[in-house]
Scaffold this active site. Sequence first.
Site, PDB file in Angstrom:
ATOM      1  CG  HIS A  18      -3.358   6.541   0.960  1.00 57.55           C
ATOM      2  ND1 HIS A  18      -2.191   6.548   0.244  1.00 57.55           N
ATOM      3  CD2 HIS A  18      -3.492   5.278   1.430  1.00 57.55           C
ATOM      4  CE1 HIS A  18      -1.642   5.344   0.268  1.00 57.55           C
ATOM      5  NE2 HIS A  18      -2.406   4.550   0.991  1.00 57.55           N
ATOM      6  CD  GLU A 201       3.550   1.083   3.577  1.00 56.59           C
ATOM      7  OE1 GLU A 201       3.442   0.646   2.416  1.00 56.59           O
ATOM      8  OE2 GLU A 201       2.708   0.833   4.473  1.00 56.59           O
TER       9      GLU A 201
HETATM   10  O1  MCF Z   1      -0.945   1.269   2.315  1.00 54.47           O
HETATM   11  C1  MCF Z   1      -1.149   0.013   2.899  1.00 54.47           C
HETATM   12  C2  MCF Z   1       0.194  -0.622   3.154  1.00 54.47           C
HETATM   13  N1  MCF Z   1       1.059  -0.593   1.986  1.00 54.47           N
HETATM   14  C3  MCF Z   1       0.767  -1.143   0.787  1.00 54.47           C
HETATM   15  N2  MCF Z   1      -0.366  -1.539   0.318  1.00 54.47           N
HETATM   16  C4  MCF Z   1      -1.592  -1.502   0.859  1.00 54.47           C
HETATM   17  C5  MCF Z   1      -1.994  -0.856   2.029  1.00 54.47           C
HETATM   18  N3  MCF Z   1      -3.279  -1.153   2.253  1.00 54.47           N
HETATM   19  C6  MCF Z   1      -3.698  -1.924   1.243  1.00 54.47           C
HETATM   20  N4  MCF Z   1      -2.695  -2.132   0.386  1.00 54.47           N
HETATM   21  C7  MCF Z   1      -2.751  -2.898  -0.885  1.00 54.47           C
HETATM   22  C8  MCF Z   1      -3.032  -4.368  -0.658  1.00 54.47           C
HETATM   23  O2  MCF Z   1      -2.177  -5.112  -1.443  1.00 54.47           O
HETATM   24  O3  MCF Z   1      -3.818  -2.380  -1.661  1.00 54.47           O
HETATM   25  C9  MCF Z   1      -4.593  -3.433  -2.153  1.00 54.47           C
HETATM   26  C10 MCF Z   1      -4.451  -4.538  -1.119  1.00 54.47           C
HETATM   27  O4  MCF Z   1      -4.651  -5.781  -1.703  1.00 54.47           O
HETATM   28  C11 MCF Z   1      -6.016  -3.007  -2.355  1.00 54.47           C
HETATM   29  S1  MCF Z   1      -6.215  -1.627  -3.444  1.00 54.47           S
HETATM   30  C12 MCF Z   1      -7.931  -1.437  -3.548  1.00 54.47           C
HETATM   31 ZN    ZN Z   2      -2.174   2.506   1.195  1.00 58.97          ZN
END
Ligand code: MCF
Ligand code: ZN
Length: 334
Positions: A18, A201
């Site tokens: 992740h 989350e």
């Molecule tokens: O896991 C963390 C926190 N929870 C949700 N979303 C994200 C997290 N880190 C990045 N993201 C999302 C964010 O919106 O994933 C996207 C970002 O723009 C990128 S996916 C390549």
């Molecule tokens: Zn994430």
Amino acid sequence: MDEEQRETIRALPKVELHLHLEGAAPPAFIRGIAQEKSVRLDNVFREDGAYAYRDFVHFLSVYEAATSVLKSPQDYARLTRAVLEESAASGVIYSETFLSPDFCGGGDTGAWKEYLHAMMEVAEEAERDMGITLRGIVTCIRHFGPEKAKRAALCAAETAGNWLVGFGMAGDENKGKQRDFAYSFDMAREAGLRLTSHAGEWRGPREVREAIEDLRVERIGHGVRAIEDLALVDMLVEKGIVLEVCPGSNVTLGVYPKMSAHPVEKLRERGVRITVSTDDPPFFHTTMADEYEALARTFGWDAEMFRSLARTSAEAAFCDETTRSALLKRLETA
Ligand code: MCF
Ligand code: ZN
């Protein structure tokens, strides 16, 4: 824990499932690209150079602002190399990274293929040079809505294969519902991709249940708040659902006040298949080695425990079976 145990644990070979590619960009890398292009990035960095954000929603917008300087397949090739160097330095030997066609070509399938090709080329080089294997998971972004998700799913479906192994969803869990994205997840599944979604989350156990029932995912990003519903925890165990747990991320963003309040150990004790990742390491001031050290200190996890964790992660990886056997062998002989 003495210094020798600490070093042993930090040096163990690791499997990370992740990791958001732009979220893993060292701040100095983003600053460098911004300077090269003479782009001003206001309110993205603190005075000490780290990323600056106040809370989860602000984190999402700073993430997007930092990402806005990356505009070409070449930029993403450089980013991929910078990220793999950091991961390899932390002992990671296999990594799956979230990739967003929204950021890589604006959802256009032709442009996406060029970005993907550039990243895959660097991944191949890094495998030769640094002994780290990378695979990609196309990710739709929940707060961008279901229509953009369909375009991301189409990009994913058109490039599904042995490198692009999965489809997922990240972003603001407080927007919309998992089932709003069912069409995209169906498309990805039909293209042969494996599925994961961020859930549990910011919202509670119901969200985790909905990701499993409405999107039919086999892994959950975070999923830690499942611990608030023990019947759901039993269901995770029964179905063998894997949680991509990111303890440092959860503590830094304030899902839990401190590491000792994090439910990872309770979930593990109840038999849930647990993996550990960094999520967006520089944003959360962490690395895989730091995560291992924090877990060892907080919950007394020893080297044997981390070996079993890495095996679970390799088993839950979305790669093909040949890659998985090679990975398991490397873990065994390390
Ligand atoms: O896991 C963390 C926190 N929870 C949700 N979303 C994200 C997290 N880190 C990045 N993201 C999302 C964010 O919106 O994933 C996207 C970002 O723009 C990128 S996916 C390549
Ligand atoms: Zn994430």
